[in-house]
Design an enzyme around this catalytic site. Structure first.
Site, PDB file in Angstrom:
ATOM      1  N   THR A  46      44.477  15.767 -22.539  1.00 29.64           N
ATOM      2  CA  THR A  46      45.011  16.596 -21.444  1.00 29.64           C
ATOM      3  C   THR A  46      45.306  18.020 -21.904  1.00 29.64           C
ATOM      4  O   THR A  46      45.767  18.241 -23.020  1.00 29.64           O
ATOM      5  CB  THR A  46      46.304  15.939 -20.917  1.00 29.64           C
ATOM      6  OG1 THR A  46      45.978  14.626 -20.495  1.00 29.64           O
ATOM      7  CG2 THR A  46      46.888  16.713 -19.752  1.00 29.64           C
ATOM      8  N   ARG A  63      44.401   1.343 -20.272  1.00 26.39           N
ATOM      9  CA  ARG A  63      45.105   1.328 -18.980  1.00 26.39           C
ATOM     10  C   ARG A  63      45.682  -0.054 -18.683  1.00 26.39           C
ATOM     11  O   ARG A  63      46.712  -0.173 -18.017  1.00 26.39           O
ATOM     12  CB  ARG A  63      44.162   1.766 -17.849  1.00 26.39           C
ATOM     13  CG  ARG A  63      43.991   3.274 -17.832  1.00 26.39           C
ATOM     14  CD  ARG A  63      42.958   3.772 -16.863  1.00 26.39           C
ATOM     15  NE  ARG A  63      42.859   5.215 -16.946  1.00 26.39           N
ATOM     16  CZ  ARG A  63      41.792   5.923 -16.617  1.00 26.39           C
ATOM     17  NH1 ARG A  63      40.702   5.308 -16.157  1.00 26.39           N
ATOM     18  NH2 ARG A  63      41.795   7.234 -16.727  1.00 26.39           N
ATOM     19  N   GLN A  79      71.042 -12.959   3.341  1.00 26.57           N
ATOM     20  CA  GLN A  79      69.572 -12.951   3.475  1.00 26.57           C
ATOM     21  C   GLN A  79      68.975 -11.564   3.218  1.00 26.57           C
ATOM     22  O   GLN A  79      67.858 -11.451   2.717  1.00 26.57           O
ATOM     23  CB  GLN A  79      69.168 -13.457   4.861  1.00 26.57           C
ATOM     24  CG  GLN A  79      69.312 -14.972   4.989  1.00 26.57           C
ATOM     25  CD  GLN A  79      68.686 -15.508   6.255  1.00 26.57           C
ATOM     26  OE1 GLN A  79      68.321 -14.762   7.158  1.00 26.57           O
ATOM     27  NE2 GLN A  79      68.559 -16.824   6.326  1.00 26.57           N
ATOM     28  N   GLU A  99      48.006   8.305 -18.493  1.00 24.48           N
ATOM     29  CA  GLU A  99      46.730   7.587 -18.690  1.00 24.48           C
ATOM     30  C   GLU A  99      45.876   7.607 -17.421  1.00 24.48           C
ATOM     31  O   GLU A  99      45.183   6.645 -17.097  1.00 24.48           O
ATOM     32  CB  GLU A  99      46.979   6.167 -19.204  1.00 24.48           C
ATOM     33  CG  GLU A  99      47.701   6.219 -20.539  1.00 24.48           C
ATOM     34  CD  GLU A  99      47.237   5.233 -21.578  1.00 24.48           C
ATOM     35  OE1 GLU A  99      46.177   4.620 -21.395  1.00 24.48           O
ATOM     36  OE2 GLU A  99      47.936   5.117 -22.590  1.00 24.48           O
TER      37      GLU A  99
HETATM   38  N1  COS Z   1      32.894   4.568 -19.500  1.00 28.27           N
HETATM   39  C1  COS Z   1      31.787   5.172 -19.989  1.00 28.27           C
HETATM   40  N2  COS Z   1      31.242   6.281 -19.454  1.00 28.27           N
HETATM   41  C2  COS Z   1      31.831   6.774 -18.354  1.00 28.27           C
HETATM   42  C3  COS Z   1      32.977   6.207 -17.786  1.00 28.27           C
HETATM   43  C4  COS Z   1      33.501   5.044 -18.392  1.00 28.27           C
HETATM   44  N3  COS Z   1      34.592   4.429 -17.900  1.00 28.27           N
HETATM   45  N4  COS Z   1      33.336   6.930 -16.711  1.00 28.27           N
HETATM   46  C5  COS Z   1      32.444   7.927 -16.602  1.00 28.27           C
HETATM   47  N5  COS Z   1      31.535   7.840 -17.601  1.00 28.27           N
HETATM   48  C6  COS Z   1      30.365   8.671 -17.823  1.00 28.27           C
HETATM   49  C7  COS Z   1      29.476   8.673 -16.582  1.00 28.27           C
HETATM   50  O1  COS Z   1      28.568   7.585 -16.613  1.00 28.27           O
HETATM   51  C8  COS Z   1      28.767  10.009 -16.692  1.00 28.27           C
HETATM   52  O2  COS Z   1      27.736   9.909 -17.660  1.00 28.27           O
HETATM   53  P1  COS Z   1      26.223  10.410 -17.318  1.00 28.27           P
HETATM   54  O3  COS Z   1      26.322  11.858 -16.961  1.00 28.27           O
HETATM   55  O4  COS Z   1      25.497  10.155 -18.588  1.00 28.27           O
HETATM   56  O5  COS Z   1      25.771   9.592 -16.165  1.00 28.27           O
HETATM   57  C9  COS Z   1      29.835  10.906 -17.275  1.00 28.27           C
HETATM   58  O6  COS Z   1      30.773  10.037 -17.963  1.00 28.27           O
HETATM   59  C10 COS Z   1      30.584  11.718 -16.255  1.00 28.27           C
HETATM   60  O7  COS Z   1      31.139  10.818 -15.331  1.00 28.27           O
HETATM   61  P2  COS Z   1      31.671  11.286 -13.921  1.00 28.27           P
HETATM   62  O8  COS Z   1      30.604  12.076 -13.217  1.00 28.27           O
HETATM   63  O9  COS Z   1      32.219  10.084 -13.213  1.00 28.27           O
HETATM   64  O10 COS Z   1      32.852  12.287 -14.338  1.00 28.27           O
HETATM   65  P3  COS Z   1      33.873  13.091 -13.469  1.00 28.27           P
HETATM   66  O11 COS Z   1      33.954  14.460 -14.003  1.00 28.27           O
HETATM   67  O12 COS Z   1      33.583  12.917 -12.011  1.00 28.27           O
HETATM   68  O13 COS Z   1      35.304  12.411 -13.851  1.00 28.27           O
HETATM   69  C11 COS Z   1      37.048  10.791 -13.903  1.00 28.27           C
HETATM   70  C12 COS Z   1      35.549  11.070 -13.840  1.00 28.27           C
HETATM   71  C13 COS Z   1      37.827  11.407 -12.761  1.00 28.27           C
HETATM   72  C14 COS Z   1      37.132   9.271 -13.793  1.00 28.27           C
HETATM   73  C15 COS Z   1      37.626  11.258 -15.273  1.00 28.27           C
HETATM   74  O14 COS Z   1      37.646  12.674 -15.348  1.00 28.27           O
HETATM   75  C16 COS Z   1      39.011  10.734 -15.568  1.00 28.27           C
HETATM   76  O15 COS Z   1      39.184   9.566 -15.926  1.00 28.27           O
HETATM   77  N6  COS Z   1      40.040  11.591 -15.446  1.00 28.27           N
HETATM   78  C17 COS Z   1      41.410  11.199 -15.817  1.00 28.27           C
HETATM   79  C18 COS Z   1      41.652  11.475 -17.253  1.00 28.27           C
HETATM   80  C19 COS Z   1      42.891  10.776 -17.743  1.00 28.27           C
HETATM   81  O16 COS Z   1      43.070   9.596 -17.541  1.00 28.27           O
HETATM   82  N7  COS Z   1      43.738  11.521 -18.431  1.00 28.27           N
HETATM   83  C20 COS Z   1      44.927  10.979 -19.009  1.00 28.27           C
HETATM   84  C21 COS Z   1      44.878  11.196 -20.474  1.00 28.27           C
HETATM   85  S1  COS Z   1      45.906  10.142 -21.391  1.00 28.27           S
HETATM   86  S2  COS Z   1      47.731  10.598 -20.907  1.00 28.27           S
END
Ligand code: COS
Length: 382
Positions: free
Chosen positions: A126, A243, A279, A363
């Site tokens: 982040t 998660r 209740q 997360e």
């Molecule tokens: N496992 C493996 N690969 C994944 C995946 C997963 N769970 N999720 C996405 N990918 C891959 C996709 O397949 C895609 O790959 P290709 O381009 O080769 O097809 C690539 O990653 C991009 O995926 P996507 O287009 O879905 O990405 P987005 O930018 O739309 O973002 C989210 C996806 C919103 C799910 C992601 O940004 C996310 O999880 N954000 C939250 C982050 C978070 O949890 N932060 C907290 C940190 S810890 S406190």
């Protein structure tokens, strides 16, 4: 066949965690919460009992537990104090990218110290300009001979001030979005690694959170995890794993809230009888118990799915999202059962609400979990 009974080993792991939580964590939970104290002596004891690097395989000196067993432990710890639990399990989050992206040589070199003695690690994804849109991160990685040079800032980093190793996600070129993101293991002693001051938080106050800046930090190529294009996938797969234990952490908060509310309801009298005989209170306790039970089952199923080799993105997002929303509702109702006393810091339930709130945010916020769930779901209808 579905079997919800625990094996002897699972029961003894759960009991060991419960004993540690009751004996070592619970007596200090209120004081650490009030003072915002990071109780390192408790974390050291957790390490000694093998409660810290739960996901590290035994061949590298870790506990090598499945996700299901991790969840049993995390729920028990969180019943005593979610903030301490966050700091105890942060190593699992931070070391997972090494398990997923590291070579055998890297795993031995980077993980051995964590299993040989007490050390903390932090997961650095982040950034101040955005957390949910992880693909747009701005911390730069520039290749310079046999090193990469990292520049940028990470925020909301659990154990940031105390970590000896940071797993860091940085981009070679922001215009490439997720395809430009690289994962690194960065030792704290690297010149240019600057942990910031501890944040003052609403809950999880026994856990330390800070920024970590990288100012021209030179990281050897030998510390890159996976290929240059693999960083984003490593981050996402890490979160798929971690998660589910957040679902367990939230379940632990909900269990604590129900325990306190049920116990109090039997002792508090109104209209000539214990409030548990009204209740209005019974209905609240019944709804709390259902939410708690559903949260635990969803968490257990997500853990089972991943332990059986399936990706589990959908299940872990559901477990984390549902259980943390449930923990908020149950903690809220526990305060209502306590009435005015529930709002007072002398009683344990207002802390549970503050702690539950973070489980809806970190997360991946619960809005992000719902996006993950909807995408996975809709893909199945293609
Ligand atoms: N496992 C493996 N690969 C994944 C995946 C997963 N769970 N999720 C996405 N990918 C891959 C996709 O397949 C895609 O790959 P290709 O381009 O080769 O097809 C690539 O990653 C991009 O995926 P996507 O287009 O879905 O990405 P987005 O930018 O739309 O973002 C989210 C996806 C919103 C799910 C992601 O940004 C996310 O999880 N954000 C939250 C982050 C978070 O949890 N932060 C907290 C940190 S810890 S406190």
């Amino acid at each position: 066949m579905v079997d919800f009974s625990l094996t002897e080993e699972q029961t003894s792991l759960r009991d060991m965690a419960r004993k540690f939580a009751k004996g070592e964590m619970a007596p200090h939970a209120a004081e650490c919460d009030r003072a915002g104290r990071f109780p390192e002596e408790i974390y050291r004891k957790a390490w000694e009992l093998g409660l810290m690097n739960l996901n590290v395989p035994t061949e590298f000196g870790g506990s090598g537990l499945g996700l299901f067993e991790q969840c049993l432990i995390v729920e028990e710890l969180s019943r005593a104090c979610a903030g301490m639990t966050t700091s105890i399990i942060a190593n699992c989050l931070a070391l997972e990218p090494i398990l997923l992206g590291g070579t055998d040589e890297q795993k031995h070199r980077l993980l051995d110290p964590f299993c040989a003695s007490y050390h903390l690690a932090s997961f650095c994804l982040t950034e101040p300009s955005g957390g949910s849109d992880a693909g747009s991160l701005k911390t730069r990685a520039r290749r310079d001979g046999d090193h990469y040079v990292l520049d940028g800032e990470k925020c909301f980093i659990t154990n940031g001030p105390f970590a000896s190793l940071y797993t860091v996600f940085a981009t070679l070129d922001p215009s490439l979005r997720h395809k430009g993101i690289v994962a690194f293991a960065v030792p704290r002693e690297t010149h240019g690694v600057v942990p910031g001051k501890e944040e003052e938080k609403m809950g999880h106050r026994a856990s330390a959170t800070s920024t970590v800046r990288f100012e021209g930090a030179r990281v050897p190529v030998a510390n890159r995890l996976g290929a240059e294009t693999e960083g984003f996938s490593i981050a996402m797969r890490t979160l798929d794993q971690t998660r589910t234990p957040i679902g367990a952490l939230a379940t632990g908060i909900a269990q604590a809230a129900l325990d306190h509310a049920a116990d109090y309801s039997k002792r508090r009298q109104t209209f000539g009888k214990p409030i548990s005989e009204h209740q209005a209170i019974q209905i609240k306790l019944a709804d709390m118990a259902q939410a708690l039970h559903a949260a635990r089952l969803l968490t257990w199923q997500a853990a089972w799915t991943i332990d059986h080799g399936q990706p589990g993105s959908l299940e872990s997002a559901m477990a984390k999202c549902f259980a943390s929303d449930a923990a908020m509702r149950v903690a809220d109702e526990a305060i209502q059962v306590f009435g005015g006393y529930g709002y007072m810091k002398d009683y344990p339930v207002e802390k549970l609400l503050r702690d539950a709130k973070l489980a809806q945010i970190y997360e991946g916020s619960n809005e992000i979990q719902r996006i993950v769930i909807a995408r996975e779901l809709l893909a199945r209808y293609a």
